[in-house]
Design an enzyme around this catalytic site. Structure first.
Site, PDB file in Angstrom:
ATOM      1  N   GLU A 270      -1.480 -23.476 -16.294  1.00  0.00           N
ATOM      2  CA  GLU A 270      -0.888 -24.699 -16.842  1.00  0.00           C
ATOM      3  C   GLU A 270      -0.188 -25.441 -15.705  1.00  0.00           C
ATOM      4  O   GLU A 270       0.581 -24.833 -14.956  1.00  0.00           O
ATOM      5  CB  GLU A 270       0.116 -24.373 -17.951  1.00  0.00           C
ATOM      6  CG  GLU A 270       0.639 -25.631 -18.629  1.00  0.00           C
ATOM      7  CD  GLU A 270       1.559 -25.349 -19.808  1.00  0.00           C
ATOM      8  OE1 GLU A 270       2.072 -26.315 -20.393  1.00  0.00           O
ATOM      9  OE2 GLU A 270       1.764 -24.164 -20.145  1.00  0.00           O
TER      10      GLU A 270
ATOM     11  N   GLY B  14       9.286 -20.561 -15.371  1.00  0.00           N
ATOM     12  CA  GLY B  14      10.049 -19.453 -15.916  1.00  0.00           C
ATOM     13  C   GLY B  14       9.144 -18.382 -16.476  1.00  0.00           C
ATOM     14  O   GLY B  14       9.332 -17.188 -16.228  1.00  0.00           O
TER      15      GLY B  14
ATOM     16  N   MET C 147       4.930 -18.024 -18.736  1.00  0.00           N
ATOM     17  CA  MET C 147       3.739 -18.709 -19.218  1.00  0.00           C
ATOM     18  C   MET C 147       3.153 -17.963 -20.400  1.00  0.00           C
ATOM     19  O   MET C 147       2.960 -16.753 -20.356  1.00  0.00           O
ATOM     20  CB  MET C 147       2.707 -18.825 -18.091  1.00  0.00           C
ATOM     21  CG  MET C 147       1.445 -19.534 -18.498  1.00  0.00           C
ATOM     22  SD  MET C 147       1.751 -21.244 -18.987  1.00  0.00           S
ATOM     23  CE  MET C 147       0.431 -21.464 -20.185  1.00  0.00           C
ATOM     24  N   GLU C 148       2.844 -18.744 -21.460  1.00  0.00           N
ATOM     25  CA  GLU C 148       2.486 -18.178 -22.757  1.00  0.00           C
ATOM     26  C   GLU C 148       1.009 -17.843 -22.911  1.00  0.00           C
ATOM     27  O   GLU C 148       0.483 -17.808 -24.028  1.00  0.00           O
ATOM     28  CB  GLU C 148       2.877 -19.158 -23.866  1.00  0.00           C
ATOM     29  CG  GLU C 148       2.042 -20.457 -23.919  1.00  0.00           C
ATOM     30  CD  GLU C 148       2.618 -21.608 -23.138  1.00  0.00           C
ATOM     31  OE1 GLU C 148       2.231 -22.771 -23.389  1.00  0.00           O
ATOM     32  OE2 GLU C 148       3.464 -21.355 -22.266  1.00  0.00           O
TER      33      GLU C 148
ATOM     34  N   HIS D 186      10.749 -17.721 -26.596  1.00  0.00           N
ATOM     35  CA  HIS D 186      10.042 -18.994 -26.400  1.00  0.00           C
ATOM     36  C   HIS D 186       8.559 -18.755 -26.146  1.00  0.00           C
ATOM     37  O   HIS D 186       7.702 -19.375 -26.794  1.00  0.00           O
ATOM     38  CB  HIS D 186      10.669 -19.738 -25.215  1.00  0.00           C
ATOM     39  CG  HIS D 186      10.020 -21.055 -24.911  1.00  0.00           C
ATOM     40  ND1 HIS D 186      10.491 -22.245 -25.408  1.00  0.00           N
ATOM     41  CD2 HIS D 186       8.932 -21.372 -24.161  1.00  0.00           C
ATOM     42  CE1 HIS D 186       9.735 -23.232 -24.979  1.00  0.00           C
ATOM     43  NE2 HIS D 186       8.775 -22.734 -24.223  1.00  0.00           N
ATOM     44  N   GLU D 187       8.249 -17.864 -25.209  1.00  0.00           N
ATOM     45  CA  GLU D 187       6.835 -17.639 -24.876  1.00  0.00           C
ATOM     46  C   GLU D 187       6.091 -16.980 -26.032  1.00  0.00           C
ATOM     47  O   GLU D 187       4.930 -17.302 -26.302  1.00  0.00           O
ATOM     48  CB  GLU D 187       6.723 -16.801 -23.603  1.00  0.00           C
ATOM     49  CG  GLU D 187       7.425 -17.378 -22.394  1.00  0.00           C
ATOM     50  CD  GLU D 187       7.046 -18.813 -22.086  1.00  0.00           C
ATOM     51  OE1 GLU D 187       5.896 -19.215 -22.360  1.00  0.00           O
ATOM     52  OE2 GLU D 187       7.901 -19.554 -21.568  1.00  0.00           O
TER      53      GLU D 187
ATOM     54  N   HIS E 296       5.219 -19.482 -28.727  1.00  0.00           N
ATOM     55  CA  HIS E 296       4.084 -20.335 -28.345  1.00  0.00           C
ATOM     56  C   HIS E 296       2.767 -19.813 -28.926  1.00  0.00           C
ATOM     57  O   HIS E 296       1.788 -20.572 -28.990  1.00  0.00           O
ATOM     58  CB  HIS E 296       3.953 -20.391 -26.825  1.00  0.00           C
ATOM     59  CG  HIS E 296       4.622 -21.576 -26.195  1.00  0.00           C
ATOM     60  ND1 HIS E 296       4.472 -22.863 -26.662  1.00  0.00           N
ATOM     61  CD2 HIS E 296       5.427 -21.669 -25.093  1.00  0.00           C
ATOM     62  CE1 HIS E 296       5.151 -23.694 -25.885  1.00  0.00           C
ATOM     63  NE2 HIS E 296       5.752 -23.006 -24.936  1.00  0.00           N
TER      64      HIS E 296
ATOM     65  N   GLU F  90       6.072 -27.975 -26.503  1.00  0.00           N
ATOM     66  CA  GLU F  90       7.287 -27.519 -25.837  1.00  0.00           C
ATOM     67  C   GLU F  90       8.560 -27.868 -26.619  1.00  0.00           C
ATOM     68  O   GLU F  90       9.452 -27.044 -26.765  1.00  0.00           O
ATOM     69  CB  GLU F  90       7.361 -28.087 -24.414  1.00  0.00           C
ATOM     70  CG  GLU F  90       6.275 -27.578 -23.492  1.00  0.00           C
ATOM     71  CD  GLU F  90       6.279 -26.068 -23.329  1.00  0.00           C
ATOM     72  OE1 GLU F  90       7.281 -25.408 -23.698  1.00  0.00           O
ATOM     73  OE2 GLU F  90       5.264 -25.526 -22.836  1.00  0.00           O
TER      74      GLU F  90
END
Length: 851
Positions: free
Chosen positions: A122, A254, A256-257, A290-291, A294, A313
């Site tokens: 990404e 930070g 990546m999902e 957060h990840e 996603h 996001e």
């Protein structure tokens, strides 16, 4: 058509992909300098396409051969893509390319990190792996075979087969190329399991390099808590047999999902009680959530194009904010989010880098991973939830998932789900996605014969490319207090939709005290002429934690501005109010620490500029030092008691309660040090049993004579722990005196442990330096120092270079001499040959018409 190197891409020019993909098969033969990638892709014409031109993105690779339906072809190749004549029917594209992971210092695509193969795709990194339609609206199922001499070979999805030197993975869920991931290395796993809502067993692994096995347990528990929370709150269940996380030291972001294979910057996954601060524990918990979140808001439903980045996001940031509020303290989390918005995102919205939550154009999409996209995007979701109500919000989100699972969606799709569910017209709300800038709401009040009226008037300053601003729909949370501090009107939501509207309260026995924008109900600035007596009253009596904190911040800001513009002294009302909060043991210790924290220096500078004054960073630093010292003196009879009361007696645990106590104790220790010269701080430094307390003591000591010895002692103790040494670099830069900052940055950047190639280490020095008063040295040397380093870094890794350029974004608010110095430094960067488009775009936007 294909994108030229510096071509501006516009939302209005979106066209559907010419070809869709049914299946992607990739085979990797790993080699540090000559990795071979063989692709076999089943294409078919898109019936909705407006062109039949076959173009694949690709860069920094050598094409060995290509075939269509088994027949060799010779495509036209440029620096950024290839094109080829293809059948007007479904066909199989095959190709073999060679890439050099070891030479990939930009950390995009496939690269090496400490002997490990790793990917970051990404936003547009996959095009450095093989030729492919590298856009988020082309989704495909992936089969991946990996051949290499490493013990662990990972990719997306479920493991199909594995033997020495090879592995095969199948991802049954269609995904765009940016979610592809591959990791290969000598790794060790911390394993656990999770049973889903439908009673499926999921294998969980955190993969680390040797020596980090003891830093995984907290992250694993955070992952399981995230999975459980998403099932309970949103009804979202995990959908693969395995969930893998890999810790990587060299990583631009930070985390990546990537579907089923999350790749994390080591800073945001590795933790234990010895090396990790309370702040890092909370951050790691939030980033893992957060990840993971996603998986649905980003993976199962992705974005149609990169202009819709806020769709995945902003929504996911809001979800991880909800999670943290549930896991820890909701009021403290809300205040933290508001502080971030007010101190940094509002600055972004007021400067040359201002852009809508959904931008209209970009040159380099990597430059739009911003606070506006993430944090303001999350605030829009929060406002939408406030406007429609909790029940309608969750019902609408469910509808969105049902309608768009497996699709690439848009903001229009998201809002349509809410309109269909609620019957509400959201066309005015959509303006929040289309317009940049922070609305200002001016408040006036009247009281007569038991009738109290609040009149709200909204306005938004012009932003680049948007000189005229419409009226937004702004949910304002309002409550009323009586003169004793009792709440006489509970919080209600008032929707400001016009230029000016009035809210009326009848039947009141006395003039009330309004509490406005409770819980930070909208990302706006309130302009309300309130005297210091009322601010002191609200700081002591407001029943809403955010508004209570905001009153303290507003009072501190007002006092600071008066000191800077009128030569005023520290107002006793401020000191008295802060003392009331500091000694109130009934309040959450974390809230008390936040309330004692002064406004961000960037916020003070912007407020001075908005009032027609020229900010002087050194003068601001001196004023805030004066306030801190005055507070220490005002609290001198209380400091010892507060400090002792907030010592944690129980064994260390990264809980919200303990973290709050340590935060307040460290805040109080800083005040004590101003009076005792570091005696108490030295005791804490020598006896602390956790990293939060150790660093709190070290930070206090750095202003004292013993600071140099303490810093060296810390280094000798922790030099074997790279994540701790990141903190060591950062704290020295943060606590440097303004007049010594340049010497400190030179010393730290010359240290043997400093590396320009590692993004974490570079940020640990130059992140705090860019926000330091010393950056603005009157001779311009601070600007030139950063420019020198960014010129070096751009040749290695453009992404952190471009992001670091934001240090210059407020150049217009300073005195003419500083403006000229900053312009000169930026222009010197722009004049470099082969400057990356990432950095060129950022500096061009910052300089604007003066560039």
């Amino acid at each position: 058509m294909a994108k030229d190197i510096d071509q501006t891409i516009y939302l209005k020019d979106y066209t559907p992909p010419a070809y869709l993909i049914d299946k992607t098969e990739l085979t990797f033969h790993l080699d540090p300098t000559k990795t071979r990638v063989i692709s076999r892709i089943a294409f078919r014409p898109n019936p909705d396409a407006k062109t039949n031109q076959f173009i694949l993105d690709g860069a920094e690779m050598k094409l060995i051969w290509a075939k269509i339906n088994g027949a060799p072809v010779s495509p036209n190749i440029s620096e950024t893509h290839l094109d080829c004549v293809v059948p007007n029917a479904p066909f199989i594209w095959e190709a073999e390319v060679e890439i050099n992971p070891s030479a990939n210092t930009a950390l995009e695509g496939l690269y090496m990190s400490n002997g490990m193969y790793c990917t970051q795709c990404e936003a547009e990194g996959f095009r450095k792996i093989t030729y492919y339609p590298d856009r988020p609206d082309v989704l495909a199922k992936f089969d991946v075979r990996i051949h290499g001499g490493h013990a662990v070979l990972l990719s997306n999805g479920n493991l199909i087969s594995s033997e020495t030197g090879s592995a095969e993975w199948h991802d049954p869920w269609p995904k765009p190329a940016y979610l592809f991931a591959l990791v290969a290395g000598e790794l060790f796993n911390h394993q656990d399991h999770f049973t889903t809502l439908s009673d499926r067993d999921v294998e969980l692994n955190i993969w680390v390099r040797d020596g980090d096995q003891d830093k995984c347990e907290f992250g694993m528990q955070a992952l399981k808590a995230s999975m459980d929370w998403d099932e309970r709150v949103y009804g979202r269940e995990y959908d693969l047999d395995v969930f893998n996380i890999v810790a990587v030291d060299d990583f631009n972001m930070g985390a990546m999902e990537n579907k089923g294979l999350n790749i994390f910057n080591s800073t945001y996954i590795l933790a234990n009680n010895d090396i990790t601060t309370d702040t890092n524990f909370e951050l790691i918990e939030a980033v893992i959530a957060h990840e993971y979140f996603h998986n649905w808001t980003g993976n199962r439903v992705t974005c149609r194009d990169w202009f819709q980045l806020c769709l995945k996001e902003g929504l996911t940031v809001f979800r991880d904010s909800q999670f943290t509020a549930d896991m820890r303290s909701a009021p403290v989390k809300r205040i933290g989010d508001a502080f971030l918005m007010r101190s940094r995102q509002f600055r972004e919205d007021a400067g040359p880098l201002a852009h809508p939550v959904r931008p209209e154009s970009f040159v380099e999409i990597n430059n739009f991973y911003t606070l506006t996209i993430y944090e303001k995007g999350a605030e829009l979701i929060r406002m939408l939830k406030t406007l429609v109500g909790d029940a309608a919000y969750y019902k609408s989100v469910e509808r969105y998932f049902d309608q768009h699972d497996g699709q690439a969606a848009t903001i229009e799709d998201w809002l349509a789900a809410f309109e269909d569910t609620t019957g509400r017209d959201l066309s005015q709300f959509k303006l929040w996605y289309q317009q940049a800038g922070t609305p200002q709401v001016k408040v006036s009040e009247t009281y007569e014969n038991g009738c109290f009226e609040l009149t709200f008037e909204q306005s938004t300053a012009p932003t680049p490319g948007q000189p005229e601003k419409p009226n937004f729909v702004i949910p304002l949370a309002v409550g009323l207090l009586d003169q004793s501090g009792a709440e006489i009107q509970p919080t209600q939501i008032f929707e400001l939709t016009e230029k000016s509207q009035t809210l009326r309260f009848d039947g009141l026995a006395e003039r009330p005290i309004p509490s406005i924008l409770r819980e930070f109900s909208a990302p706006v600035v309130i302009d309300h002429a309130v005297d210091r007596d009322r601010l002191s009253f609200l700081m002591s009596n407001d029943t809403d934690p955010y508004s209570k904190w905001d009153a303290a911040q507003t009072l501190m800001m007002d006092v600071t501005l008066s000191m800077l513009t009128d030569g005023a002294t520290v107002d006793e009302r401020l000191l008295s109010g802060l003392r009331d909060v500091a000694i109130n043991a009934e309040l959450d210790p974390a809230f008390r620490a936040l309330t004692l924290t002064q406004p961000a220096r960037s916020d003070v500078m912007q407020r001075l500029y908005n009032a027609g004054n020229t900010p002087d960073p050194f003068a601001i630093h001196a004023a805030q030092e004066t306030i801190s010292h005055s507070l220490a003196e005002a609290l001198q009879n209380d400091l010892g008691t507060i400090y002792v009361e907030n010592q944690v007696r129980a064994p260390f645990a990264p809980t919200a309660q303990q973290a709050g106590q340590r935060a307040l104790a460290n805040m109080i220790l800083g005040l004590i040090t101003r009076l005792d010269g570091g005696t108490e701080a030295r005791k804490q430094f020598e006896t602390a049993d956790n990293m939060t307390s150790t660093l709190g003591a070290l930070g206090a000591l750095l202003s004292c004579e013993y600071g140099v010895n303490a810093s060296q002692q810390f280094y000798e103790t922790w030099k074997h722990e790279r994540l701790v040494i990141d903190k060591w670099f950062s704290i020295q830069m943060t606590h440097a005196k303004p007049e010594e900052a340049l010497d400190v940055v030179d010393r730290l950047s010359a240290h043997p442990d400093f590396s320009i190639k590692n993004p974490n280490r570079f940020r640990s020095v130059f992140g705090p330096f860019a926000g330091h008063a010393g950056f603005h040295a009157t001779d311009g040397r601070g600007y030139n120092t950063l420019a020198d380093w960014l010129i070096k870094l751009d040749k290695i890794n453009p992404q952190p270079t471009a992001r670091s350029c934001s240090a210059f974004d407020s150049w217009r608010i300073f005195a003419p001499e500083r403006q000229t110095q900053m312009q000169t430094a930026m222009q010197r960067i722009l004049d470099q040959e082969d400057l990356s488009r990432d950095t060129r775009e950022m500096l061009t936007r910052i300089l604007g018409e003066d560039g």
